[in-house]
Design an enzyme around this catalytic site. Structure first.
Site, short mmCIF file in Angstrom:
data_model
loop_
_atom_site.label_atom_id
_atom_site.label_comp_id
_atom_site.label_asym_id
_atom_site.label_seq_id
_atom_site.Cartn_x
_atom_site.Cartn_y
_atom_site.Cartn_z
CG ASP A 136 -3.15 -0.59 -3.12
OD1 ASP A 136 -3.15 -1.76 -3.47
OD2 ASP A 136 -2.12 0.10 -2.98
CD GLU A 171 -5.77 -4.84 -10.30
OE1 GLU A 171 -4.86 -5.39 -9.65
OE2 GLU A 171 -6.98 -5.05 -10.09
O1 TRH Z 1 -0.44 3.91 -8.78
P1 TRH Z 1 -0.24 2.52 -9.22
O2 TRH Z 1 1.14 2.10 -9.44
O3 TRH Z 1 -0.95 1.62 -8.18
C1 TRH Z 1 -0.82 0.28 -7.81
C2 TRH Z 1 -0.26 0.19 -6.42
O4 TRH Z 1 1.12 0.36 -6.44
C3 TRH Z 1 -0.65 -1.10 -5.83
O5 TRH Z 1 -0.03 -1.34 -4.59
C4 TRH Z 1 -0.42 -2.25 -6.73
O6 TRH Z 1 -1.19 -3.27 -6.21
C5 TRH Z 1 -0.98 -1.96 -8.10
O7 TRH Z 1 -0.50 -0.72 -8.62
C6 TRH Z 1 -0.70 -3.08 -9.08
O8 TRH Z 1 -1.06 2.25 -10.60
P2 TRH Z 1 -2.61 2.08 -10.94
O9 TRH Z 1 -3.11 0.76 -10.46
O10 TRH Z 1 -2.75 2.36 -12.35
O11 TRH Z 1 -3.35 3.21 -10.12
C7 TRH Z 1 -3.28 4.57 -10.44
C8 TRH Z 1 -4.56 5.26 -10.06
O12 TRH Z 1 -4.37 6.66 -10.09
C9 TRH Z 1 -5.70 4.96 -11.02
O13 TRH Z 1 -6.93 4.87 -10.32
C10 TRH Z 1 -5.74 6.18 -11.93
C11 TRH Z 1 -5.34 7.26 -10.96
N1 TRH Z 1 -4.75 8.46 -11.54
C12 TRH Z 1 -5.45 9.65 -11.40
O14 TRH Z 1 -6.55 9.67 -10.82
N2 TRH Z 1 -4.89 10.79 -11.89
C13 TRH Z 1 -3.71 10.81 -12.55
O15 TRH Z 1 -3.25 11.89 -12.98
C14 TRH Z 1 -3.02 9.56 -12.71
C15 TRH Z 1 -1.70 9.53 -13.43
C16 TRH Z 1 -3.57 8.41 -12.18
#
Ligand code: TRH
Length: 403
Positions: A25, A285
């Site tokens: 998010d 996402e």
């Molecule tokens: O973390 P996610 O599972 O996030 C979301 C939320 O759960 C949300 O509620 C839901 O709506 C959505 O998924 C579908 O996965 P996502 O979307 O990939 O987000 C991860 C974020 O973290 C992304 O911006 C990349 C960042 N990230 C880093 O900055 N550093 C890291 O080391 C990693 C592994 C990720």
């Protein structure tokens, strides 16, 4: 896009982000906020309720600040629904992410503004067909003279497109065509030369992913694999493999597989990790979209929903993606299996080992197809630009009605 400075161009924007869980998010909202500020010169306020999650992806965040400027964006800790607002507090564009409830006092003040702000609900990403029919639909407020519009990201020209910064391609190309820069980045993360020379896979998934099956497959495969896991991901499986707590810096090699725990990276570095690896396991996402821009093979772990509704969403994406990259079917098979969505009667390869062997062979073709997919997606324009064009059209219509 240069907006003209007539009455329909907007100068300020408030983006409300409620962190439901994890990092997606705030990951998405932070990206959008920065892009609107840096590429379109908009005065952006990002209201976020969970600064701790924000700090994980953006270490510059100060946890006890109610208001802080970061990269030109005013970041406000959204810690209450109470309070009254005046019309002077209200931005020209108001975005609520994922239908989060913005403070009632803020909405009352929006209704008192002249002209009224353009109010959008930015929805989640899906490749399903119904999205095109719902994108930009208006929803009049039941009580106040306000209309909220649904804005859907997506994979077609009848949706809002995907988040993509204008300099992203250039940055990625520069990095990927500079092996020394890639090695220096990986060394900084603690990788040994042998690991840098092996097949590198990043792993970001939900806890229920079949990580042990994947690790077993890689252990007994022929070629060395180094799996890079940010801290906190797949904790149980990683701890079982390592035989110790999965803290950053810990690594262990068993047979053909090395598993190395990385620190959780700032968002920009996570992009670089995706660019530097040969294969990326991503989830949710935002990382899912970034893996598409990385142009490397990836496997998506979709956010789980009740009654396996997410399986439909996963299949809708795989259908588009597989066609877009040149009909290589092992990516769908592996993705379905990774998500527990595999139906045995669909045929296909029985064992993980057989599936991996085929996928590994297909990886160069998938990587080539990923470039085609990226180009196809960019034809639809990026989400920030599409959003501003839509806002502009709403404001032009409103201004014309006034004349
Ligand atoms: O973390 P996610 O599972 O996030 C979301 C939320 O759960 C949300 O509620 C839901 O709506 C959505 O998924 C579908 O996965 P996502 O979307 O990939 O987000 C991860 C974020 O973290 C992304 O911006 C990349 C960042 N990230 C880093 O900055 N550093 C890291 O080391 C990693 C592994 C990720």
């Amino acid at each position: 896009m240069q907006m003209s400075s007539d009455k329909s161009s907007a100068a300020s924007l408030a983006l409300f982000c409620k962190v439901v869980d994890n990092f997606g998010d705030i990951g998405i909202c932070w990206r959008l906020a920065r892009q609107l500020r840096q590429e379109h010169g908009i005065d952006v306020t990002l209201w976020v309720d969970d600064l701790r999650s924000f700090q994980r992806i953006c270490p510059a965040v100060v946890l006890d600040a109610r208001l802080q400027p970061i990269d030109g964006v005013a970041v406000r800790h959204w810690d209450t629904q109470d309070g009254t607002y005046s019309t002077g507090d209200i931005a020209d564009i108001v975005i609520e992410f994922f239908a989060c409830d913005i403070p009632p006092g803020y909405i009352d003040a929006m209704a008192a503004c002249e002209p009224r702000p353009v109010w959008l609900n930015l929805e989640g990403l899906s490749a399903e067909e119904w999205v095109e029919g719902c994108h930009t639909l208006p929803s009049p407020h039941p009580r106040l003279p306000l209309t909220k519009y649904f804005f859907f990201p997506g994979f077609t020209s009848k949706t809002g497109g995907l988040l993509h910064e204008s300099s992203l391609e250039e940055q990625r190309e520069r990095f990927q065509s500079d092996p020394a820069a890639m090695s220096a980045f990986l060394e900084r993360l603690g990788l040994m030369p042998k690991e840098i020379g092996s097949l590198k896979a990043s792993l970001f998934c939900y806890p229920h992913a079949p990580v042990p099956a994947l690790f077993d497959t890689w252990r007994s495969g022929g070629a060395p694999v180094t799996c890079l896991v940010p801290e906190g991901v797949a904790i149980d499986a990683v701890e079982d493999f390592l035989g110790e707590q999965p803290v950053p810096g810990v690594s262990r090699t068993r047979d053909a597989l090395t598993v190395r725990v990385l620190p959780f990276l700032p968002q920009e570095d996570y992009d670089k990790l995706l660019w530097a690896c040969d294969l990326n396991f991503v989830r949710g996402e935002d990382s899912f979209v970034r893996a598409q821009w990385a142009g490397k093979p990836f496997i998506w772990h979709i956010y789980p929903q009740d009654k396996n509704l997410h399986h439909k969403k996963l299949r809708a994406f795989l259908q588009r993606y597989q066609a877009g990259i040149g009909s290589i079917d092992s990516i769908s098979e592996l993705s379905l299996r990774w998500n527990g969505a595999w139906i045995a009667d669909e045929g296909g390869r029985e064992s993980w080992a057989g599936l991996w062997r085929t996928f590994e062979k297909d990886m160069p073709g998938i990587a080539r197809g990923a470039g085609d997919w990226r180009r196809d997606m960019l034809v639809h324009g990026d989400l920030a630009m599409n959003l501003l064009k839509f806002v502009h059209s709403i404001r032009s219509d409103a201004a014309q009605k006034k004349v």
